[in-house]
Design an enzyme around this catalytic site. Structure first.
Site, short mmCIF file in Angstrom:
data_model
loop_
_atom_site.label_atom_id
_atom_site.label_comp_id
_atom_site.label_asym_id
_atom_site.label_seq_id
_atom_site.Cartn_x
_atom_site.Cartn_y
_atom_site.Cartn_z
N HIS A 186 -15.10 80.86 25.86
CA HIS A 186 -14.05 79.99 25.30
C HIS A 186 -12.66 80.65 25.38
CE1 HIS A 186 -17.50 77.90 23.37
NE2 HIS A 186 -17.92 79.13 23.18
N SER A 243 11.85 84.96 41.05
CA SER A 243 12.52 83.77 40.54
C SER A 243 13.99 83.88 40.89
CB SER A 243 12.35 83.70 39.03
OG SER A 243 13.41 82.96 38.45
N LYS A 261 10.97 88.28 37.04
CA LYS A 261 9.75 87.54 37.39
C LYS A 261 9.07 88.07 38.65
CE LYS A 261 8.27 84.11 35.68
NZ LYS A 261 8.70 82.75 35.46
N GLU A 314 -1.67 80.37 42.42
CA GLU A 314 -1.46 79.00 41.92
C GLU A 314 -1.71 77.96 43.01
OE1 GLU A 314 2.21 78.90 39.11
OE2 GLU A 314 2.43 80.63 40.42
N TYR A 359 -22.16 52.45 64.11
CA TYR A 359 -20.77 52.91 64.03
C TYR A 359 -19.85 51.82 63.49
CZ TYR A 359 -16.17 54.57 65.44
OH TYR A 359 -14.86 54.96 65.42
N1 ARG Z 1 -11.51 57.32 67.88
C1 ARG Z 1 -12.80 56.88 67.50
C2 ARG Z 1 -13.28 57.64 66.24
O1 ARG Z 1 -12.73 58.63 65.97
C3 ARG Z 1 -13.78 57.11 68.62
C4 ARG Z 1 -14.95 56.18 68.62
C5 ARG Z 1 -14.50 54.81 68.94
N2 ARG Z 1 -15.62 53.93 69.10
C6 ARG Z 1 -15.48 52.60 69.14
N3 ARG Z 1 -16.57 51.91 69.25
N4 ARG Z 1 -14.32 52.03 69.00
O2 ARG Z 1 -14.17 57.23 65.54
#
Ligand code: ARG
Length: 476
Positions: free
Chosen positions: A174, A295, A301, A308, A335
């Site tokens: 503490h 400072s 200082k 920090e 994706y």
């Molecule tokens: N610049 C894109 C990324 O970083 C690459 C992949 C793009 N793929 C796509 N199907 N548009 O994710």
């Protein structure tokens, strides 16, 4: 007004740039300016150039070996890639926002250099497996760099702990005086923390090291590719086992950021301690000139700015982990473009972690500690009260709870007299518990206190030296 101007715009449309040469087959016009701006990642993903070229080279060599691309075209592609690598390294490459990202910038330049054969490189590949591969390779290098820095930081801690194995200081809970400890023991606590960080990064590297290349867009490919070959060429242990996972997984980035966030939290804690210890009120440590700032108004200082800033930069590293978790949490397989937001977070976290590790390592290597001030402070706040209670248990066979109560009374007495426990006379101690003898006073010194805490992992100088020796033997 606005409908009038938009109908005017419809009659005189703003001329759009031509469709993208790499994916524009079905597009009549190029993207709006704002579309290019939100879409393009080249400003930051150009950091992936070396990984992108290595991945393309491995892919190209595999296509040739599998008879998918001719040896002549393959040789042209590889020599073109070498030229591009040299151009980027020499700062002569023109990155273009219109070409979106590093993958298309490099492919477009390859087409300029070698003509239509360049178009064969993207056979059996997508930017989806390409970017996952590039980013894994980059993250793997970042992990290796952090591992090296952590090992160096732990070496510094071992050296400083050895020097300070018997330097007593107050131990706090503490932030109140609790029991005396040694500075060496305190530094070895951080040695343990950074050891766990090291293990986390090593562990993340093992899981990362599977190659997504060959996952193609998401479903794999109809070409007879050899994923083992590209994985081996890029130093991966094996290919990923599922193509959907291959393109949509960013766990490696999240694991890097998690390990980085915990590591930065450790750096922040020791930074905070240095800020406290270097204050005039504590005066335990003095930072070297090389890690202090002055400072502009107060000549006396000597500010711990680097500590920090390490403490503060932990915020952005934790923020990067949060940001990427939030990006990923709603994404269906496989994706989605959201995933492009992974890179700036990871790059920024990796850059700042590297900086903080280096700064804290430098500071710890060079800070001076004041044994006398630390020892004097170690005796404040009745820090050896537990030692007296332990004596009552050991010598008078009091139950610990009763001993605790007796010492509480003695502390009250000392508080009233405004002195430390060691300054109380024997008759004062005996006014609370008549069986106390003069021997009890021996346990009240801070040196005796730390020397007595010789249980495994305890603060006694012998234990601290044993921990350091074990660490040097590689046992921890
Ligand atoms: N610049 C894109 C990324 O970083 C690459 C992949 C793009 N793929 C796509 N199907 N548009 O994710």
């Amino acid at each position: 007004m606005s409908s009038k101007s938009s109908s005017k715009d419809a009659q005189n449309p703003v001329p759009r740039p031509a469709a993208n040469a790499l994916w524009g087959g079905r597009f009549a016009a190029g993207p709006a300016d704002i579309m290019s701006r939100i879409n393009a990642s080249i400003k930051f993903d150009q950091r992936l150039f070396a990984q992108d070229i290595a991945g393309s080279r491995a892919h190209c060599e595999m296509l040739v070996a599998q008879g998918i691309v001719s040896a002549e075209d393959g040789a042209q592609i590889c020599s073109g890639l070498d030229t591009i690598l040299a151009e980027i390294n020499a700062g002569e490459f023109q990155f273009s926002e219109a070409l979106e990202d590093i993958h298309m910038n490099i492919e477009a330049r390859l087409t300029e250099l070698i003509g239509p054969a360049a178009g064969r490189l993207h056979t059996a590949r997508s930017r989806n497996d390409q970017v996952a591969t590039d980013f894994k390779l980059w993250t793997r290098d970042a992990i290796d760099a952090v591992i090296g820095q952590l090992a160096a930081l732990r070496d510094v801690l071992l050296d400083r702990a050895e020097e300070a194995a018997d330097a007593v200081m107050p131990g706090f809970t503490h932030l109140q005086s609790a029991q005396p400890v040694t500075f060496g023991h305190h530094l070895m606590a951080y040695y343990e923390m950074f050891g766990r960080d090291l293990a986390r990064f090593r562990d993340a590297r093992v899981r990362l090291n599977e190659s997504p290349l060959g996952s193609a867009a998401l479903a794999g490919t109809s070409f007879p590719i050899d994923r083992m070959a590209t994985a081996a060429a890029l130093g991966f242990d094996r290919p990923t086992r599922n193509s959907l996972d291959g393109v949509s997984d960013r766990d490696f980035a999240l694991e890097f950021l998690s390990a980085a966030a915990i590591c930065a939290t450790h750096l922040s804690r020791i930074a905070e301690e240095i800020v406290i210890w270097s204050s005039a009120q504590f005066g335990f440590v003095t930072l070297p000139d090389s890690f202090s700032t002055g400072s502009s108004i107060m000549p006396q200082k000597r500010n711990p700015d680097a500590a920090e800033l390490a403490r503060a930069k932990t915020g952005r590293i934790i923020g990067a982990l949060n940001a990427l978790l939030i990006v990923m949490k709603g994404l269906p397989l496989a994706y989605s473009k959201d995933m492009q937001e992974d890179k700036e977070q990871l790059f920024d976290a990796a850059d700042n972690l590297e900086l903080c590790l280096a700064a804290m390592g430098g500071m710890l290597a060079e800070l001076q500690f004041d044994r006398e001030k630390m020892a004097a402070a170690a005796g404040l706040g009745f820090s050896t009260a537990t030692d007296l209670a332990d004596w009552l248990v050991r010598e008078l066979n009091l139950p610990f709870r009763q001993a605790h109560h007796v010492v509480g009374e003695i502390v009250k007495l000392a508080e009233a007299r405004k002195v430390g426990l060691e300054a109380l006379r024997l008759d004062e101690l005996q006014s609370v518990e008549p069986r106390i003898t003069d021997d009890a006073r021996a346990v009240l010194s801070v040196q005796a206190s730390v020397a007595s805490r010789s249980s495994a992992g305890g603060t006694a100088p012998d234990q601290v030296r044993a921990a350091i020796a074990a660490a040097r033997r590689g046992e921890g």
